[in-house]
Structures are given as structure tokens and as C-alpha cells.
Design a protein around this motif. Structure first.
Motif, PDB file in Angstrom:
ATOM      1  N   LYS B   2      16.569  -6.013 -12.919  1.00 23.05           N
ATOM      2  CA  LYS B   2      16.139  -6.787 -11.766  1.00 23.05           C
ATOM      3  C   LYS B   2      16.642  -6.156 -10.485  1.00 23.05           C
ATOM      4  N   TRP B   4      16.978  -3.040  -9.832  1.00 23.40           N
ATOM      5  CA  TRP B   4      16.272  -1.845  -9.450  1.00 23.40           C
ATOM      6  C   TRP B   4      14.789  -2.058  -9.232  1.00 23.40           C
ATOM      7  N   ILE B   5      14.187  -3.061  -9.760  1.00 18.62           N
ATOM      8  CA  ILE B   5      12.737  -3.263  -9.678  1.00 18.62           C
ATOM      9  C   ILE B   5      12.423  -4.389  -8.716  1.00 18.62           C
ATOM     10  N   ARG B   6      11.460  -4.146  -7.830  1.00 14.21           N
ATOM     11  CA  ARG B   6      10.941  -5.289  -7.039  1.00 14.21           C
ATOM     12  C   ARG B   6       9.502  -5.485  -7.475  1.00 14.21           C
ATOM     13  N   TRP B   8       7.194  -7.547  -6.704  1.00 17.57           N
ATOM     14  CA  TRP B   8       6.159  -7.766  -5.703  1.00 17.57           C
ATOM     15  C   TRP B   8       5.619  -6.417  -5.180  1.00 17.57           C
ATOM     16  N   GLY B   9       6.431  -5.347  -5.385  1.00 14.91           N
ATOM     17  CA  GLY B   9       5.996  -4.013  -4.954  1.00 14.91           C
ATOM     18  C   GLY B   9       4.718  -3.581  -5.669  1.00 14.91           C
ATOM     19  N   LEU B  10       4.568  -4.068  -6.909  1.00 17.00           N
ATOM     20  CA  LEU B  10       3.361  -3.722  -7.668  1.00 17.00           C
ATOM     21  C   LEU B  10       2.123  -4.260  -6.958  1.00 17.00           C
ATOM     22  N   ALA B  12       1.987  -5.012  -3.808  1.00 17.34           N
ATOM     23  CA  ALA B  12       1.846  -4.253  -2.553  1.00 17.34           C
ATOM     24  C   ALA B  12       1.151  -2.919  -2.812  1.00 17.34           C
ATOM     25  N   PHE B  13       1.508  -2.288  -3.913  1.00 15.36           N
ATOM     26  CA  PHE B  13       0.889  -1.012  -4.258  1.00 15.36           C
ATOM     27  C   PHE B  13      -0.608  -1.190  -4.482  1.00 15.36           C
ATOM     28  N   VAL B  16      -2.269  -1.696  -1.177  1.00 15.55           N
ATOM     29  CA  VAL B  16      -2.355  -0.444  -0.393  1.00 15.55           C
ATOM     30  C   VAL B  16      -3.443   0.452  -0.952  1.00 15.55           C
ATOM     31  N   VAL B  17      -3.471   0.584  -2.265  1.00  9.30           N
ATOM     32  CA  VAL B  17      -4.490   1.438  -2.886  1.00  9.30           C
ATOM     33  C   VAL B  17      -5.883   0.880  -2.610  1.00  9.30           C
ATOM     34  N   LEU B  20      -6.770   1.683   0.895  1.00 12.49           N
ATOM     35  CA  LEU B  20      -7.129   3.110   1.000  1.00 12.49           C
ATOM     36  C   LEU B  20      -8.521   3.357   0.430  1.00 12.49           C
TER      37      LEU B  20
END
Lengths: 167, 584
Positions: B2, B4-6, B8-10, B12-13, B16-17, B20
Motif C-alpha cells: 500500500k 508503494w502503490i497508489r 487511483w494512479g491507474l 489517472a493513467f 491520460v491515455v 492523448l
């Protein structure tokens, strides 16, 4: 609008531990040196979002290393050509060349391969060096920076006060 | 973990993709258009403009519209303008970075259209080919030569020849005159006669007297024979010298004629010179057409060369865009990185029907083991009744290139076509029709091409009608009557350094038109030259012949002495055998 920007800055500047910043700079080196729209950079981007690393450092570092890459391209070309034409690795590269990912990533290009090898070799040393450098910076230089006129102007701004409120 | 991993970043990724991707979809047409313009400009070396681009995803394909390719030689015009190019792309091969297009259609081709503003030319114009040989393309001089000027500037070798010959003959004559004096003189001959008379008068009454008389006779005959030998040898030597002197004189007599011939050929138009008029008139025009064709061939040819560097078993190539080199490893299913299997092209409909097919456009012909071929047919076009263009660019083995082209055009309308820009004799076709056939080959041994053109129903314009003299007037008159003629050009050499040999049945027209005038001019010049040379050498030749005559006459002197000696010999033999009176 200012609140949105402040929130964004908050997100970007979270995970401010020196090691988190160093790892982000390591990833930014890979992104900066390699061509932008490649599968590997997509993986790096996913790691940057998924792992707790400092995103603003990653973005700034990518821009910085992209500029540095322009000067290092001849070196990357020589490294890449040496690696790609090494007889012992021909089988590996041939197999990789015949995959979609291998072709999309353009690993058969000497500059791409050279920059990737260079980034891999210097990833860990860069992270360690930056880690030490950031810690030293915070201990010795940060106080002086905070007292500088530019920093005082920034901290006196509305945007900064909003940012301070939110963080 | 926990720590090291966020997670919610997934999200966000993904966001973003997605952004793009939307950005790419929104701007991809502009990106493709920009890439097409930059790539086209890099290949052609001159500005390529694309009015619009559309990348379709279902089906996966590309459409470009309004393509204009600047003419590098004339940036205000387009070499070619293409209304629309459409093709479907192989998505899977595209992921392998291989652009494989099974079929592409190009519609609305037009050539030589005007640009709104001059296009940018990236590379300077190719260096002019190795200097053309001006003597092949220069018209012979049609001016009447001035005899006075010629006589003032030219040297006559015959004058010296005659002088040298005269000096030689004179010397021989003097030498022989001395030798003739050494021959037996009148006094010697009289002495012989006296001895013979004495012998005759002597008594022969006794044997002793007889023996004495015989001995005296023998002595006389021996002396005469000795002198006779000397005279005979002298005569033989004089004959030899005379023959040599006559030879010298003959050459000296020929000298003035040789001078006249040499000067006449130098200053008058020879039949050989008339036969080269086609070369001089049409050489520049044909060379200009050839240079244009070779310019485009020079631009296309390197694109078909493919990778040429090898490191062991591996090929490397320079990417069209990007840095470094691409190392090409063996592929399980080899395909070129860029391949268009078939291009179907057609001209603007209102310009007539002109369409064709180009096959196997790729820089890696060795991978597909097939050359680039093209075949175009046109009919009912504005400027030409029918045209056929075909050929192949075989670069499968770069060291053994075999490029061929065949062009057949019939009824090509020639309006105001300048054939010769010569100041003396400008020639242009006001109108007419041309049937053109071109066969070209470029192989390992070099370039070889033949152009055969038949001109029909032509009206030839030769510029101003006055001035230039009789010969030019005859040429203009003859050309104005020509309605049909043919022309053949043979080209050999290399693309950067070639020879053009042109022949035409106009050469016969020129010869017929001006041959008589040229002949008359040449004869007149020859006559005047003969008179002038005669004036310089006539007297000298006369003197020379006189000297030869003098030498010849010495032979008569020698003959005279020889005859007298022969007569004395006979007399001596007779008188030695006189009546002997026996003692009893």
C-alpha cells in the motif's frame, strides 16, 4: 481557476520524499532519452502513475533529459550499433525483431537501443546519486533558497498561499 | 505494498491515455498531412503541399487530397498535381512498422499547373552535365570567305617546296657539270684517233712488226675500254639522279594544288559540314528534354536502391525520418518496410483519358524479388492523340541495374515549339504533329537510348527572312517548304555524361538546297585561290623546270662521248687487223 491549478500542483508535488523524487527522475531519464510515443514509455508512464513517485519531477526531468539526448545521440548511436550488431545477441534481436512489440518499440534503431541501454545502466546510479543530492540540498541549500528574493516573491503570491492552504 | 502503490494512479493513467488518444484522433489528420508534406519534400527536394488528409479507422485507410509537387527547375509551377490519393492500409503490418499498401488510386493528375506562390526548392539544381561539345552543336559558318584576307593570313607551303626543289636540282646540275668535265675530252679522243692512224700506217712486213702492231692495238683498245667504262658508270649515275630530280619537280608542281585544296576545304562549307546541320539545330532541344527526364530519373533511382550497407549477415539502413540507423534482422515472413503493390493513376477527365498502373513501389525490391513496372495509356487528350508509356526499374540487384523505358506518342501537337535557338538560323515549329518513339535502357554498361520522331504537316518558322547571305536564304526557303521530316537521335554514355548523335532527312533537304550554291562558292574560291597561288609560284616552277632541263642535257653530253669512244673502239679493232705482207 487558481484553485484548480493549486490542486494540480498539490497532486504533482505529493510524494516529496527524496527517494520518490529520485526514482521519478530515473524514470524521466528513460522517457527523455527514448522516442516519446513508444510502448516502453507507456509502461513507464503507467509505473509513474501507479507507484508513489513525484510526478512533477518526472515531467520536468523528461523535458530536461530530452534536451540532453540531443547532445548524446551520437553516443547512443555508437552504443546501439555495437549492441545490435553483437554476434552473440543476434538470435535474441532476431526473435525480438519478429514481434509486434519489438517493431513498435523500434529497438532495431541504433539510437533507440543505445539510449535504452544507457538509461538502464545509469538508472540505479542516477537514483542513488539524486537521492543523496536531494538530501544534501535540503540540509544545506534549501534554507538559502527560501530566503532568496525570487522565492519570497513566489511565496507572497496568491497561488502559493492557496497551495499552502490545500497541502 | 500500500505504501508503494497508489491505486487511483491507474485511473489517472487511463484518463491520460484516453485524453492523448482523443487528442491524437482529433489532430491525426493534420499530423498525417504534415508528415506527408515533410516526407514528400525530403524525397523530391522541392516543396510538396497537401491540401487535406484523412486517416480512416474503419476501414483503415488514408486519403490525401490536393497534392502539389513543385517543379525544382521552375518553382512557380508544379511538376505534377494530384487531385486525390486514396489507399487502404494493412493495420497488422503497420504495427510491425511496415507500410504495405495493396492498392492505391491516384486521380486527377495534371502536369505543369501554376502554383499560387512559388514553392521552396530544398536542394540546389543538379550540376549541369559535363560540358556539351560545342563543336557538335555549332552551325558551320555560312559567310562567303574573303580571298584577300585568306591570302594575307594563310601560309603557302608550296612556295618553300619549289624553292627547296630548285636549290636541290641546281646543286645536282653543278655537280654533274664538274663530273662531265672529267670525262674524256676532245683532245683525248683526238689522241686516240692519232694512235689508231699511226697503227694503220705502221709496216707489217715481218712477224716482229705484226706482233708489235697487235700489242699496240690491244693497248689502244684497253685504254678506250677503260674510258668507256667510266662514261657508262657516269651515265647510270646521272640517270638515277635525274629520276630523283624529276620526282622532286613533280612534288613541287603538285604543291600549289595541295595548297589550294587545303585552303578551300578550310574556308568553304563541305558536304560533311552540311550533314551536321541537324545535329547543330536540334541538339540543344533534345539535350534539354533528356536532361529533364534524367533529372527525375536521378531523383527516383536512389529511392529504389534500398539498404546497401552490410555488417556480417545484417543489413543497416538510414531511416527516412529519424536519427541513427535501422538494423534489419532476418524476418520470418519477409516484407519490405514500404511497399505499394499497385497504384492506379488517371488524369483529369476533361484532359482526355490517360491512366495507368504502377506496380511494386518499394526500396527493397530484393525482398519481393520483383522490379517496379509501369504502364500508362492515353487517348483523346488535348495535346496528343494517343500515348503509351511503359517500362521497368529493376534494382533487385543494385550492382546490375536494368532500367527500361518505352514511349510511343502519336499525333503530339507541336505549337510554337522552338527546335533551334541559333541566332543565325532560329527554327521553330509553328504547328504540326509529331509521332514519337523512345526506347531507353540503363544497364551496368551505361545508358543507351534511341529517339525517333516523325514530324507531319509542319509549318516551320525560321525567323527574319532578310540578311545572312545566299546560303542562309536558301536554307530558310528550303525549310519553309518542308511539311514532313523525320529525326533520329542516338544517346549513349552515362546519365551525367552522354553523347547525342542526331540525323535527319532534313540533312538531304539542306544538301539539296544549298549544295549547288556551296559547290559554286567552293569552285569560285578554288579558282581565285589557284590564280593567286599561280602568281606566287608560276615563275618559280618555270625556273625549276629549266634547271631540270639543264641537268637532263648533261646526259646528252655523256652520250656523245660514249658514242665517239665506241666508234674509236671499232676503228681500233679494224686497223689492228690490217693486211700483212709476207716476206716471200
Amino acid at each position: 481557476m487558481l484553485k484548480m491549478i493549486a490542486n494540480l500542483l498539490k497532486i504533482l508535488n505529493s510524494e516529496a520524499d527524496p527517494f520518490q523524487i529520485s526514482v521519478a527522475l530515473g524514470f524521466s531519464m528513460i522517457t527523455g532519452f527514448l522516442p516519446l510515443f513508444t510502448p516502453l514509455n507507456l509502461v513507464i508512464l503507467l509505473l509513474v502513475f501507479l507507484l508513489r513517485v513525484n510526478i512533477s519531477s518526472y515531467l520536468l526531468g523528461s523535458a530536461f533529459f530530452a534536451g540532453v539526448a540531443w547532445f548524446l545521440d551520437p553516443l547512443f548511436h555508437r552504443i546501439g550499433l555495437f549492441v545490435l550488431t553483437a554476434g552473440a545477441l543476434e538470435g535474441l534481436w532476431t526473435a525480438f525483431y519478429n514481434t509486434v512489440i519489438g517493431r513498435l518499440q523500434r529497438f532495431n534503431n541504433s539510437v533507440v537501443m543505445g539510449s535504452f541501454v544507457f538509461s538502464l545502466i545509469f538508472f540505479v546510479p542516477l537514483v542513488l546519486i539524486m537521492n543523496v543530492a536531494i538530501r544534501r540540498y535540503r540540509q544545506n541549500i534549501l534554507v538559502w533558497v527560501k530566503k532568496s528574493r525570487i522565492m519570497q516573491m513566489i511565496t507572497a503570491s496568491k497561488l502559493y498561499s492557496l497551495y499552502e492552504k490545500l497541502s | 505494498m500500500k505504501k508503494w502503490i497508489r491505486w487511483w494512479g491507474l485511473i489517472a493513467f487511463v484518463v491520460v491515455v484516453a485524453l492523448l488518444t482523443i487528442f491524437w484522433l482529433f489532430f491525426v489528420d493534420r499530423i498525417v498531412r504534415s508528415v506527408a508534406e515533410r516526407t514528400g519534400t525530403a524525397i523530391v527536394g522541392a516543396e510538396v503541399d497537401v491540401a487535406g488528409a484523412r486517416l480512416g479507422l474503419a476501414p483503415f485507410g488514408l486519403t490525401l487530397s490536393g497534392i502539389q509537387v513543385t517543379d525544382p527547375k521552375n518553382p512557380s509551377f508544379n511538376s505534377v498535381e494530384i487531385g486525390r490519393i486514396a489507399c487502404s492500409l494493412d493495420g497488422l503490418n503497420l504495427l510491425r512498422r511496415k507500410v504495405v499498401i495493396q492498392e492505391m488510386s491516384a486521380e486527377g493528375l495534371r502536369f505543369g499547373t501554376t502554383r499560387r506562390k512559388p514553392g521552396f526548392v530544398a536542394a540546389p539544381e543538379e550540376k549541369k552535365p559535363a560540358e556539351k561539345k560545342p563543336s557538335s552543336f555549332a552551325l558551320p559558318s555560312f559567310e562567303m570567305p574573303d580571298v584577300k584576307k585568306i591570302l594575307a593570313t594563310e601560309t603557302f607551303g608550296s612556295v618553300k617546296l619549289i624553292d627547296d626543289a630548285k636549290a636541290d636540282v641546281e646543286k645536282r646540275r653543278e655537280d654533274w657539270q664538274k663530273r662531265v668535265k672529267e670525262l674524256p675530252s676532245k683532245a683525248s679522243l683526238d689522241a686516240y684517233r692519232a694512235r689508231i692512224d699511226k697503227l694503220k700506217a705502221s709496216s707489217k712486213s715481218s712477224l716482229r712488226d705484226l706482233a708489235g702492231a697487235a700489242g699496240d692495238a690491244k693497248k689502244i683498245t684497253d685504254d678506250i675500254n677503260r674510258d668507256l667504262d667510266q662514261v657508262k658508270k657516269s651515265r647510270a649515275a646521272l640517270n638515277t639522279d635525274l629520276a630523283s630530280a624529276k620526282n622532286l619537280v613533280a612534288k613541287a608542281e603538285q604543291g600549289p594544288l595541295d595548297d589550294v585544296r587545303r585552303i578551300r576545304d578550310k574556308y568553304s562549307i563541305s558536304p560533311a559540314g552540311l550533314q551536321n546541320i541537324s545535329q547543330a539545330l536540334f541538339g540543344d532541344k533534345i539535350t534539354s528534354w533528356l536532361d529533364t527526364g534524367l533529372l527525375w530519373y536521378g531523383r527516383i533511382s536512389p529511392l529504389l536502391s534500398g539498404s546497401s550497407d552490410k555488417k556480417g549477415n545484417i543489413k543497416v539502413s538510414k531511416p527516412v525520418r529519424g536519427k541513427g540507423v535501422d538494423v534489419k534482422f532476418p524476418e520470418r515472413a519477409p516484407l519490405p518496410d514500404f511497399l505499394i503493390r499497385t497504384v492506379k493513376a488517371s488524369l483529369q477527365p476533361e484532359a482526355g483519358a490517360f491512366s495507368g498502373v504502377i506496380k511494386n513501389i518499394t526500396p527493397d525490391q530484393d525482398v519481393i524479388n520483383a522490379p517496379l513496372t509501369f504502364k500508362f495509356d492515353g487517348s483523346g487528350m488535348k495535346d496528343v492523340r494517343a500515348i503509351m508509356l511503359s517500362g521497368a526499374l529493376d534494382h533487385i540487384q543494385p550492382a546490375r541495374i536494368n532500367d527500361t523505358i518505352n514511349i510511343q506518342a502519336s499525333g503530339y501537337r507541336a505549337n510554337d515549339m522552338v527546335l533551334s535557338g541559333s541566332n543565325e538560323l532560329p527554327v521553330s515549329l509553328q504547328d504540326g504533329l509529331m509521332d514519337i518513339e523512345v526506347k531507353g535502357l540503363r544497364g551496368p554498361t551505361g545508358l543507351k537510348a534511341t529517339l525517333v520522331t516523325a514530324f507531319k504537316s509542319v509549318r516551320i518558322n525560321t525567323g527574319k527572312q532578310e540578311g545572312g547571305g545566299m546560303i542562309l536564304a536558301s536554307l530558310r526557303n528550303a525549310l519553309s517548304k518542308v511539311t514532313d521530316f523525320s529525326l533520329t537521335a542516338d544517346i549513349t554514355g552515362e546519365p551525367g555524361n552522354y553523347d547525342v548523335k542526331i540525323s535527319s532527312d532534313l540533312d538531304r533537304v539542306f544538301k539539296d538546297a544549298v549544295g549547288r550554291i556551296v559547290q559554286e562558292q567552293s569552285s569560285k574560291l578554288e579558282k581565285e585561290l589557284k590564280t593567286a597561288v599561280q602568281a606566287k609560284t608560276g615563275e618559280k616552277l618555270k625556273d625549276l623546270k629549266a634547271s631540270l632541263g639543264g641537268l637532263n642535257s648533261l646526259g646528252g653530253n655523256i652520250d656523245n662521248v660514249q658514242n665517239q669512244l665506241n666508234a674509236l673502239l671499232q676503228e681500233a679493232a679494224k686497223k689492228a687487223g690490217g693486211k700483212a705482207k709476207l716476206p716471200f
